[in-house]
Write a protein that holds these residues in place. Structure first.
Motif, PDB file in Angstrom:
ATOM      1  N   ALA A 149     -21.048  42.675 -17.626  1.00  0.00           N
ATOM      2  CA  ALA A 149     -21.796  41.766 -18.497  1.00  0.00           C
ATOM      3  C   ALA A 149     -20.937  41.205 -19.626  1.00  0.00           C
ATOM      4  CB  ALA A 149     -23.005  42.485 -19.082  1.00  0.00           C
ATOM      5  N   ILE A 150     -19.685  41.630 -19.721  1.00  0.00           N
ATOM      6  CA  ILE A 150     -18.802  41.178 -20.797  1.00  0.00           C
ATOM      7  C   ILE A 150     -17.819  40.151 -20.243  1.00  0.00           C
ATOM      8  CG2 ILE A 150     -17.137  41.886 -22.560  1.00  0.00           C
ATOM      9  CD1 ILE A 150     -18.324  44.693 -22.402  1.00  0.00           C
ATOM     10  N   PRO A 151     -17.712  38.970 -20.843  1.00  0.00           N
ATOM     11  CA  PRO A 151     -16.775  37.953 -20.352  1.00  0.00           C
ATOM     12  C   PRO A 151     -15.347  38.484 -20.325  1.00  0.00           C
ATOM     13  CG  PRO A 151     -18.270  37.021 -21.993  1.00  0.00           C
ATOM     14  CD  PRO A 151     -18.488  38.499 -22.007  1.00  0.00           C
ATOM     15  N   GLU A 152     -14.570  38.011 -19.353  1.00  0.00           N
ATOM     16  CA  GLU A 152     -13.195  38.484 -19.191  1.00  0.00           C
ATOM     17  C   GLU A 152     -12.355  38.251 -20.445  1.00  0.00           C
ATOM     18  OE1 GLU A 152      -9.358  37.702 -16.224  1.00  0.00           O
ATOM     19  OE2 GLU A 152     -11.385  37.137 -15.580  1.00  0.00           O
ATOM     20  N   GLY A 153     -12.607  37.170 -21.152  1.00  0.00           N
ATOM     21  CA  GLY A 153     -11.794  36.845 -22.332  1.00  0.00           C
ATOM     22  C   GLY A 153     -12.017  37.763 -23.510  1.00  0.00           C
ATOM     23  N   THR A 154     -13.140  38.491 -23.530  1.00  0.00           N
ATOM     24  CA  THR A 154     -13.445  39.347 -24.677  1.00  0.00           C
ATOM     25  C   THR A 154     -13.540  40.822 -24.326  1.00  0.00           C
ATOM     26  OG1 THR A 154     -15.840  39.060 -24.360  1.00  0.00           O
ATOM     27  CG2 THR A 154     -14.707  37.481 -25.800  1.00  0.00           C
ATOM     28  N   ILE A 155     -13.320  41.187 -23.059  1.00  0.00           N
ATOM     29  CA  ILE A 155     -13.494  42.575 -22.637  1.00  0.00           C
ATOM     30  C   ILE A 155     -12.529  43.514 -23.348  1.00  0.00           C
ATOM     31  CG2 ILE A 155     -11.975  42.250 -20.627  1.00  0.00           C
ATOM     32  CD1 ILE A 155     -15.069  44.542 -20.776  1.00  0.00           C
ATOM     33  N   ASP A 156     -11.251  43.104 -23.545  1.00  0.00           N
ATOM     34  CA  ASP A 156     -10.288  43.968 -24.234  1.00  0.00           C
ATOM     35  C   ASP A 156     -10.702  44.210 -25.678  1.00  0.00           C
ATOM     36  OD1 ASP A 156      -8.819  44.126 -21.946  1.00  0.00           O
ATOM     37  OD2 ASP A 156      -7.187  42.822 -22.606  1.00  0.00           O
ATOM     38  N   GLY A 215     -14.316  61.424 -29.603  1.00  0.00           N
ATOM     39  CA  GLY A 215     -14.922  62.753 -29.597  1.00  0.00           C
ATOM     40  C   GLY A 215     -16.136  62.863 -28.691  1.00  0.00           C
ATOM     41  N   GLY A 216     -16.612  61.742 -28.183  1.00  0.00           N
ATOM     42  CA  GLY A 216     -17.807  61.744 -27.343  1.00  0.00           C
ATOM     43  C   GLY A 216     -17.536  61.273 -25.926  1.00  0.00           C
ATOM     44  N   THR A 217     -18.522  60.598 -25.364  1.00  0.00           N
ATOM     45  CA  THR A 217     -18.459  60.150 -23.971  1.00  0.00           C
ATOM     46  C   THR A 217     -18.688  58.649 -23.914  1.00  0.00           C
ATOM     47  OG1 THR A 217     -19.392  62.263 -23.236  1.00  0.00           O
ATOM     48  CG2 THR A 217     -19.442  60.456 -21.652  1.00  0.00           C
ATOM     49  N   ILE A 218     -17.919  57.979 -23.061  1.00  0.00           N
ATOM     50  CA  ILE A 218     -18.126  56.545 -22.835  1.00  0.00           C
ATOM     51  C   ILE A 218     -18.412  56.341 -21.347  1.00  0.00           C
ATOM     52  CG2 ILE A 218     -15.651  56.055 -22.545  1.00  0.00           C
ATOM     53  CD1 ILE A 218     -16.245  53.326 -23.914  1.00  0.00           C
ATOM     54  N   PHE A 219     -19.490  55.633 -21.070  1.00  0.00           N
ATOM     55  CA  PHE A 219     -19.907  55.355 -19.706  1.00  0.00           C
ATOM     56  C   PHE A 219     -19.569  53.914 -19.371  1.00  0.00           C
ATOM     57  CE2 PHE A 219     -23.814  54.037 -17.058  1.00  0.00           C
ATOM     58  CZ  PHE A 219     -23.126  54.206 -15.864  1.00  0.00           C
ATOM     59  N   LEU A 220     -18.685  53.722 -18.402  1.00  0.00           N
ATOM     60  CA  LEU A 220     -18.261  52.387 -17.981  1.00  0.00           C
ATOM     61  C   LEU A 220     -18.993  52.025 -16.693  1.00  0.00           C
ATOM     62  CD1 LEU A 220     -14.406  52.639 -18.612  1.00  0.00           C
ATOM     63  CD2 LEU A 220     -16.165  51.693 -20.133  1.00  0.00           C
ATOM     64  N   ASP A 221     -20.091  51.312 -16.817  1.00  0.00           N
ATOM     65  CA  ASP A 221     -20.854  50.879 -15.649  1.00  0.00           C
ATOM     66  C   ASP A 221     -20.202  49.635 -15.053  1.00  0.00           C
ATOM     67  OD1 ASP A 221     -22.801  50.879 -13.745  1.00  0.00           O
ATOM     68  OD2 ASP A 221     -24.390  50.117 -15.045  1.00  0.00           O
ATOM     69  N   LEU A 256     -13.783  45.129 -14.012  1.00  0.00           N
ATOM     70  CA  LEU A 256     -12.733  44.993 -15.041  1.00  0.00           C
ATOM     71  C   LEU A 256     -11.559  44.179 -14.511  1.00  0.00           C
ATOM     72  CD1 LEU A 256     -12.523  48.608 -16.539  1.00  0.00           C
ATOM     73  CD2 LEU A 256     -13.456  46.567 -17.656  1.00  0.00           C
ATOM     74  N   PRO A 257     -11.013  43.266 -15.318  1.00  0.00           N
ATOM     75  CA  PRO A 257      -9.801  42.537 -14.916  1.00  0.00           C
ATOM     76  C   PRO A 257      -8.625  43.510 -14.769  1.00  0.00           C
ATOM     77  CG  PRO A 257     -10.855  41.528 -16.839  1.00  0.00           C
ATOM     78  CD  PRO A 257     -11.506  42.849 -16.636  1.00  0.00           C
ATOM     79  N   LEU A 258      -7.628  43.127 -14.002  1.00  0.00           N
ATOM     80  CA  LEU A 258      -6.476  44.001 -13.753  1.00  0.00           C
ATOM     81  C   LEU A 258      -5.741  44.347 -15.046  1.00  0.00           C
ATOM     82  CD1 LEU A 258      -5.109  42.433 -10.442  1.00  0.00           C
ATOM     83  CD2 LEU A 258      -6.146  44.699 -10.720  1.00  0.00           C
ATOM     84  N   THR A 259      -5.637  43.399 -15.982  1.00  0.00           N
ATOM     85  CA  THR A 259      -4.948  43.685 -17.249  1.00  0.00           C
ATOM     86  C   THR A 259      -5.703  44.753 -18.049  1.00  0.00           C
ATOM     87  OG1 THR A 259      -6.110  41.803 -18.257  1.00  0.00           O
ATOM     88  CG2 THR A 259      -3.886  41.409 -17.413  1.00  0.00           C
TER      89      THR A 259
END
Length: 396
Positions: A80-87, A114-120, A125-128
């Motif tokens: 849901a995050i545009p490629e230009g702003t994902i980083d 210190g916690g957990t991040i869930f990457l759905d 994700l772009p290769l970079t």
């Protein structure tokens, strides 16, 4: 008699109660058990399953049953995050690093320290960005966009995808080293059509919740409706089932929902093929169910013709095969209205079903001039099945 007799451990029962997970299928139980076992061990986890299958529960289970349960839990939908702003979203940015960066901003990895991040939807994700993520997983280090200062973050990563990552790696769309780093432990979330009678349990729960929330009379499900629930493919999984049940509960409040009613809320072009793909190998039960649906369709067409033409329609006698050419079926032939009785989906015992099959096969053969290949095509079954049915009912 319970739908399942498999023993369920107290830990799994506790998880299901805490997160309101409905279902007792062995595949679901195994997935929950894996999540509970890996939770205390600080490893990366990859959750795999179709869209709508319930993958989002498992990162929460891992976080809440692990050592980081009192720290932050952040869920990120990578698709849901545009490629230009994902980083910038994941790792943050410095003021002035790009147009619109009016202030320094923390990224999700810094916020979740210190916690957990869930990457759905991690496969999006772009290769970079995949290269940056790999560095965080291996060293705990990252750079904000527009910064040269290395920062550290101690996070546990749980990723999820409905994409075949092995194929994505082969196609060059996903880094192989990142795949192996993410899938230290893999949890396979079963599709709804692989969970058997869990669909019935879920449907009852959704119907009861709907009636309670909107104060409507509750609905019940007939035997044939429950059978359809277990046979249908459910391409949208639990999300689709919930949608269908809520529609049925709205428009049929206080009534018994039959297979015919349930089918009206399913995509028309997918219903028959989805039922057909329920089993990976041909089975008598699946073929019988397909033939049953075909019978209902034929009856509806005949009853519609009866209403329109006033009772019966005459047609020429069936053509016979000549020189190997198979003649077309004559779908409109004289018939006695007494041969057909109104279909009642609420009561469908095996005897009436067998009689309906016999009638449907006999009439199809008559319309097709005895040409079995044409009759099988009209009935939407294989020739092998038709031959077996002819022999079974003594129609030789």
């Amino acid at each position: 008699m319970p739908l399942y007799s498999t023993e369920i451990s107290p830990e799994v029962t506790r998880v299901k109660q805490r997160f309101s997970i409905i279902g007792n299928s062995p595949a679901l139980t195994e997935a929950i058990e894996r999540a509970v076992k890996v939770a205390p061990i600080d490893l990366s986890v990859l959750v795999v399953g179709e869209s709508g299958a319930g993958k989002e529960f498992f990162p929460k289970i891992i976080h809440n049953f692990g050592a980081r349960k009192h720290a932050k839990y952040i869920a990120v939908n990578c698709g849901a995050i545009p490629e230009g702003t994902i980083d910038s979203e994941l790792f943050g940015h410095e003021k002035g690093s790009f147009t619109g960066a009016v202030a320094t901003r923390k990224g999700y990895f810094e916020e979740a320290d210190g916690g957990t991040i869930f990457l759905d939807e991690v496969a999006e994700l772009p290769l970079t960005t995949q290269a940056r993520l790999l560095r965080v997983l291996e060293t705990g280090e990252f750079l904000k966009v527009g910064s040269s200062q290395v920062q550290r973050s101690n996070v546990r990563v749980v990723a999820a995808t409905n994409v075949d990552l092995v194929k994505a790696v082969a196609d060059g769309r996903f880094r192989e080293d990142l795949y192996y780093r993410l899938s230290t432990v893999q949890i396979n979330v079963p599709n709804l059509h692989d969970r058997g009678q869990d669909a019935i349990l879920l449907a009852r729960k959704f119907a009861a919740d709907f009636a309670e929330k909107y104060m409507t009379p509750p609905v019940a499900f007939s035997d044939d409706a429950r059978r359809l629930m277990t046979l249908y493919r459910w391409p949208g999984n639990v999300r689709q089932l919930k949608n269908v049940v809520e529609q049925a509960a709205l428009f049929n409040a206080g009534q018994e929902v039959t297979a015919e009613i349930l089918s009206s809320f399913l995509p028309r072009q997918r219903t028959d093929t989805a039922v057909a793909t329920r089993a990976t190998t041909p089975s008598y039960e699946a073929e019988r169910e397909m033939l049953w649906h075909t019978i209902l369709s034929l009856r509806a067409e005949i009853q519609d013709l009866e209403r329109r033409v006033g009772g019966s329609v005459a047609s020429p006698a069936p053509e016979t095969a000549d020189n190997g050419v198979i003649p077309p079926c004559n779908s409109l032939i004289p018939y006695d209205k007494g041969d057909f009785t109104p279909y009642s989906p609420v009561s469908q015992d095996p005897t009436s079903l067998e009689e309906s099959e016999r009638q449907a096969i006999t009439q199809a053969l008559e319309r097709c001039g005895g040409v079995r290949k044409r009759a099988a095509k009209e009935l939407n079954i294989s020739e092998r099945t038709l031959y077996r049915k002819i022999k079974e009912y003594g129609l030789d």
